[in-house]
Write a protein that holds these residues in place. Structure first.
Motif, PDB file in Angstrom:
ATOM      1  N   GLY A 197       0.786  -1.214   0.000  1.00 37.03           N
ATOM      2  CA  GLY A 197       0.000   0.000   0.000  1.00 37.03           C
ATOM      3  C   GLY A 197       0.818   1.264   0.000  1.00 37.03           C
ATOM      4  O   GLY A 197       0.284   2.351  -0.104  1.00 37.03           O
ATOM      5  N   LEU A 198       2.141   1.126   0.127  1.00 38.64           N
ATOM      6  CA  LEU A 198       2.993   2.312   0.061  1.00 38.64           C
ATOM      7  C   LEU A 198       3.024   2.763  -1.402  1.00 38.64           C
ATOM      8  O   LEU A 198       3.461   2.012  -2.266  1.00 38.64           O
ATOM      9  CB  LEU A 198       4.418   1.987   0.536  1.00 38.64           C
ATOM     10  CG  LEU A 198       5.235   3.245   0.819  1.00 38.64           C
ATOM     11  CD1 LEU A 198       5.042   3.671   2.271  1.00 38.64           C
ATOM     12  CD2 LEU A 198       6.699   3.007   0.535  1.00 38.64           C
ATOM     13  N   PRO A 199       2.528   3.966  -1.681  1.00 38.07           N
ATOM     14  CA  PRO A 199       2.432   4.449  -3.065  1.00 38.07           C
ATOM     15  C   PRO A 199       3.768   4.860  -3.681  1.00 38.07           C
ATOM     16  O   PRO A 199       3.974   6.019  -4.038  1.00 38.07           O
ATOM     17  CB  PRO A 199       1.478   5.629  -2.943  1.00 38.07           C
ATOM     18  CG  PRO A 199       1.780   6.183  -1.597  1.00 38.07           C
ATOM     19  CD  PRO A 199       2.040   4.974  -0.729  1.00 38.07           C
ATOM     20  N   ALA A 200       4.682   3.905  -3.789  1.00 43.74           N
ATOM     21  CA  ALA A 200       6.010   4.197  -4.331  1.00 43.74           C
ATOM     22  C   ALA A 200       5.958   4.618  -5.800  1.00 43.74           C
ATOM     23  O   ALA A 200       6.870   5.281  -6.284  1.00 43.74           O
ATOM     24  CB  ALA A 200       6.908   2.969  -4.183  1.00 43.74           C
ATOM     25  N   HIS A 201       4.879   4.233  -6.479  1.00 45.65           N
ATOM     26  CA  HIS A 201       4.777   4.584  -7.905  1.00 45.65           C
ATOM     27  C   HIS A 201       4.562   6.073  -8.121  1.00 45.65           C
ATOM     28  O   HIS A 201       4.694   6.560  -9.232  1.00 45.65           O
ATOM     29  CB  HIS A 201       3.634   3.792  -8.541  1.00 45.65           C
ATOM     30  CG  HIS A 201       2.302   4.043  -7.930  1.00 45.65           C
ATOM     31  ND1 HIS A 201       1.928   3.532  -6.704  1.00 45.65           N
ATOM     32  CD2 HIS A 201       1.248   4.790  -8.353  1.00 45.65           C
ATOM     33  CE1 HIS A 201       0.701   3.943  -6.421  1.00 45.65           C
ATOM     34  NE2 HIS A 201       0.267   4.717  -7.394  1.00 45.65           N
ATOM     35  N   ARG A 202       4.240   6.806  -7.024  1.00 46.95           N
ATOM     36  CA  ARG A 202       4.022   8.261  -7.169  1.00 46.95           C
ATOM     37  C   ARG A 202       5.328   9.021  -7.011  1.00 46.95           C
ATOM     38  O   ARG A 202       5.327  10.246  -6.886  1.00 46.95           O
ATOM     39  CB  ARG A 202       3.001   8.752  -6.141  1.00 46.95           C
ATOM     40  CG  ARG A 202       1.631   8.105  -6.324  1.00 46.95           C
ATOM     41  CD  ARG A 202       0.582   8.660  -5.389  1.00 46.95           C
ATOM     42  NE  ARG A 202      -0.628   7.817  -5.438  1.00 46.95           N
ATOM     43  CZ  ARG A 202      -1.315   7.433  -4.356  1.00 46.95           C
ATOM     44  NH1 ARG A 202      -0.940   7.833  -3.151  1.00 46.95           N
ATOM     45  NH2 ARG A 202      -2.362   6.662  -4.495  1.00 46.95           N
ATOM     46  N   ILE A 203       6.444   8.308  -7.002  1.00 43.95           N
ATOM     47  CA  ILE A 203       7.742   8.965  -6.872  1.00 43.95           C
ATOM     48  C   ILE A 203       8.544   8.819  -8.160  1.00 43.95           C
ATOM     49  O   ILE A 203       8.726   7.715  -8.671  1.00 43.95           O
ATOM     50  CB  ILE A 203       8.542   8.335  -5.709  1.00 43.95           C
ATOM     51  CG1 ILE A 203       7.705   8.369  -4.431  1.00 43.95           C
ATOM     52  CG2 ILE A 203       9.836   9.102  -5.506  1.00 43.95           C
ATOM     53  CD1 ILE A 203       8.370   7.677  -3.261  1.00 43.95           C
ATOM     54  N   VAL A 204       9.007   9.944  -8.687  1.00 47.30           N
ATOM     55  CA  VAL A 204       9.814   9.935  -9.908  1.00 47.30           C
ATOM     56  C   VAL A 204      11.063  10.772  -9.650  1.00 47.30           C
ATOM     57  O   VAL A 204      11.148  11.448  -8.634  1.00 47.30           O
ATOM     58  CB  VAL A 204       9.042  10.539 -11.107  1.00 47.30           C
ATOM     59  CG1 VAL A 204       7.771   9.762 -11.354  1.00 47.30           C
ATOM     60  CG2 VAL A 204       8.728  11.998 -10.858  1.00 47.30           C
ATOM     61  N   ASN A 205      12.037  10.723 -10.541  1.00 40.78           N
ATOM     62  CA  ASN A 205      13.243  11.528 -10.320  1.00 40.78           C
ATOM     63  C   ASN A 205      13.034  12.950 -10.844  1.00 40.78           C
ATOM     64  O   ASN A 205      11.998  13.245 -11.433  1.00 40.78           O
ATOM     65  CB  ASN A 205      14.478  10.870 -10.936  1.00 40.78           C
ATOM     66  CG  ASN A 205      14.358  10.719 -12.429  1.00 40.78           C
ATOM     67  OD1 ASN A 205      13.715  11.509 -13.101  1.00 40.78           O
ATOM     68  ND2 ASN A 205      14.972   9.685 -12.955  1.00 40.78           N
ATOM     69  N   SER A 206      14.021  13.802 -10.598  1.00 46.21           N
ATOM     70  CA  SER A 206      13.866  15.217 -10.927  1.00 46.21           C
ATOM     71  C   SER A 206      13.749  15.471 -12.423  1.00 46.21           C
ATOM     72  O   SER A 206      13.384  16.555 -12.837  1.00 46.21           O
ATOM     73  CB  SER A 206      15.038  16.018 -10.364  1.00 46.21           C
ATOM     74  OG  SER A 206      16.237  15.595 -10.959  1.00 46.21           O
ATOM     75  N   ARG A 207      14.055  14.453 -13.225  1.00 47.05           N
ATOM     76  CA  ARG A 207      13.916  14.615 -14.676  1.00 47.05           C
ATOM     77  C   ARG A 207      12.522  14.209 -15.132  1.00 47.05           C
ATOM     78  O   ARG A 207      12.232  14.142 -16.314  1.00 47.05           O
ATOM     79  CB  ARG A 207      14.966  13.771 -15.402  1.00 47.05           C
ATOM     80  CG  ARG A 207      16.374  14.285 -15.201  1.00 47.05           C
ATOM     81  CD  ARG A 207      17.409  13.350 -15.833  1.00 47.05           C
ATOM     82  NE  ARG A 207      16.845  12.049 -16.203  1.00 47.05           N
ATOM     83  CZ  ARG A 207      17.582  10.962 -16.441  1.00 47.05           C
ATOM     84  NH1 ARG A 207      18.888  11.025 -16.333  1.00 47.05           N
ATOM     85  NH2 ARG A 207      17.002   9.836 -16.780  1.00 47.05           N
ATOM     86  N   ARG A 208      11.704  13.843 -14.134  1.00 49.63           N
ATOM     87  CA  ARG A 208      10.321  13.428 -14.397  1.00 49.63           C
ATOM     88  C   ARG A 208      10.256  12.087 -15.118  1.00 49.63           C
ATOM     89  O   ARG A 208       9.299  11.802 -15.838  1.00 49.63           O
ATOM     90  CB  ARG A 208       9.578  14.497 -15.211  1.00 49.63           C
ATOM     91  CG  ARG A 208       9.406  15.794 -14.465  1.00 49.63           C
ATOM     92  CD  ARG A 208       9.009  16.920 -15.383  1.00 49.63           C
ATOM     93  NE  ARG A 208      10.117  17.351 -16.226  1.00 49.63           N
ATOM     94  CZ  ARG A 208       9.995  18.151 -17.272  1.00 49.63           C
ATOM     95  NH1 ARG A 208       8.811  18.602 -17.594  1.00 49.63           N
ATOM     96  NH2 ARG A 208      11.037  18.496 -17.966  1.00 49.63           N
ATOM     97  N   VAL A 209      11.307  11.284 -14.931  1.00 49.62           N
ATOM     98  CA  VAL A 209      11.348   9.979 -15.585  1.00 49.62           C
ATOM     99  C   VAL A 209      11.069   8.881 -14.554  1.00 49.62           C
ATOM    100  O   VAL A 209      11.480   8.976 -13.402  1.00 49.62           O
ATOM    101  CB  VAL A 209      12.748   9.738 -16.199  1.00 49.62           C
ATOM    102  CG1 VAL A 209      12.882   8.303 -16.689  1.00 49.62           C
ATOM    103  CG2 VAL A 209      12.975  10.719 -17.332  1.00 49.62           C
ATOM    104  N   LEU A 210      10.363   7.840 -14.981  1.00 50.59           N
ATOM    105  CA  LEU A 210      10.063   6.718 -14.098  1.00 50.59           C
ATOM    106  C   LEU A 210      11.268   5.794 -14.059  1.00 50.59           C
ATOM    107  O   LEU A 210      11.360   4.848 -14.818  1.00 50.59           O
ATOM    108  CB  LEU A 210       8.842   5.943 -14.612  1.00 50.59           C
ATOM    109  CG  LEU A 210       7.611   6.775 -15.003  1.00 50.59           C
ATOM    110  CD1 LEU A 210       6.450   5.835 -15.334  1.00 50.59           C
ATOM    111  CD2 LEU A 210       7.224   7.701 -13.879  1.00 50.59           C
ATOM    112  N   SER A 211      12.222   6.115 -13.182  1.00 49.49           N
ATOM    113  CA  SER A 211      13.458   5.343 -13.166  1.00 49.49           C
ATOM    114  C   SER A 211      13.340   3.969 -12.538  1.00 49.49           C
ATOM    115  O   SER A 211      14.198   3.131 -12.703  1.00 49.49           O
ATOM    116  CB  SER A 211      14.543   6.133 -12.439  1.00 49.49           C
ATOM    117  OG  SER A 211      14.057   6.614 -11.213  1.00 49.49           O
TER     118      SER A 211
END
Length: 118
Positions: free
Chosen positions: A50-64
């Motif tokens: 349930g931890l919404p880790a998918h809502r975190i991206v890097n500063s380049r706005r890329v899904l690393s």
DNA sequence: TAGGTGACGCGGT
DNA sequence: CACCGCGCCACCT
């Protein structure tokens, strides 16, 4: 470590349908310059489901972290499912879906951390 | 104990 | 903008 418990609290506060960065999570945890540790924790520390880790991206706005969600495209699918739109080049549209933290947010989290003993 | 490794970020070009 | 170099710091050999 307290940092991980803080991370859990902060991540769970990311609103549905919004996105933020590793550095911003670190900042809200009261740990500037710890963006890499946020990424490290998300891939190694056993956070509950349930931890919404998918809502975190890097500063380049890329899904690393695409490969860490069970396969390429999973994170993108999760975000699309909550209405997060992508730019033509495949990057997240932070202008529309970025999580904006008010200045009070920092003190609010500090209060929460103290209350939680972390 | 020393050295390598990143789901990272910033500043310079 | 994009690309690159360098700084960062907890963890793991």
């Amino acid at each position: 470590m307290d940092f991980y418990r803080r991370m859990e609290l902060v991540c769970q506060a990311i609103p549905y349908g919004q996105v933020t960065s590793y550095g911003q999570i670190a900042l809200l945890c009261g740990r500037p310059r710890h963006a890499r540790q946020v990424g490290y924790a998300l891939s190694h520390h056993p956070f509950g489901p349930g931890l919404p880790a998918h809502r975190i991206v890097n500063s380049r706005r890329v899904l690393s972290g695409a490969l860490s969600f069970g396969g390429p495209g999973i994170q993108r699918r999760l975000l699309l499912a909550e209405g997060v739109a992508f730019l033509p080049d495949g990057r997240v549209d932070l202008r529309r879906f970025g999580w904006r933290n008010s200045p009070e947010a920092f003190s609010d989290f500090e209060q929460l951390f103290a209350q939680q003993g972390v």
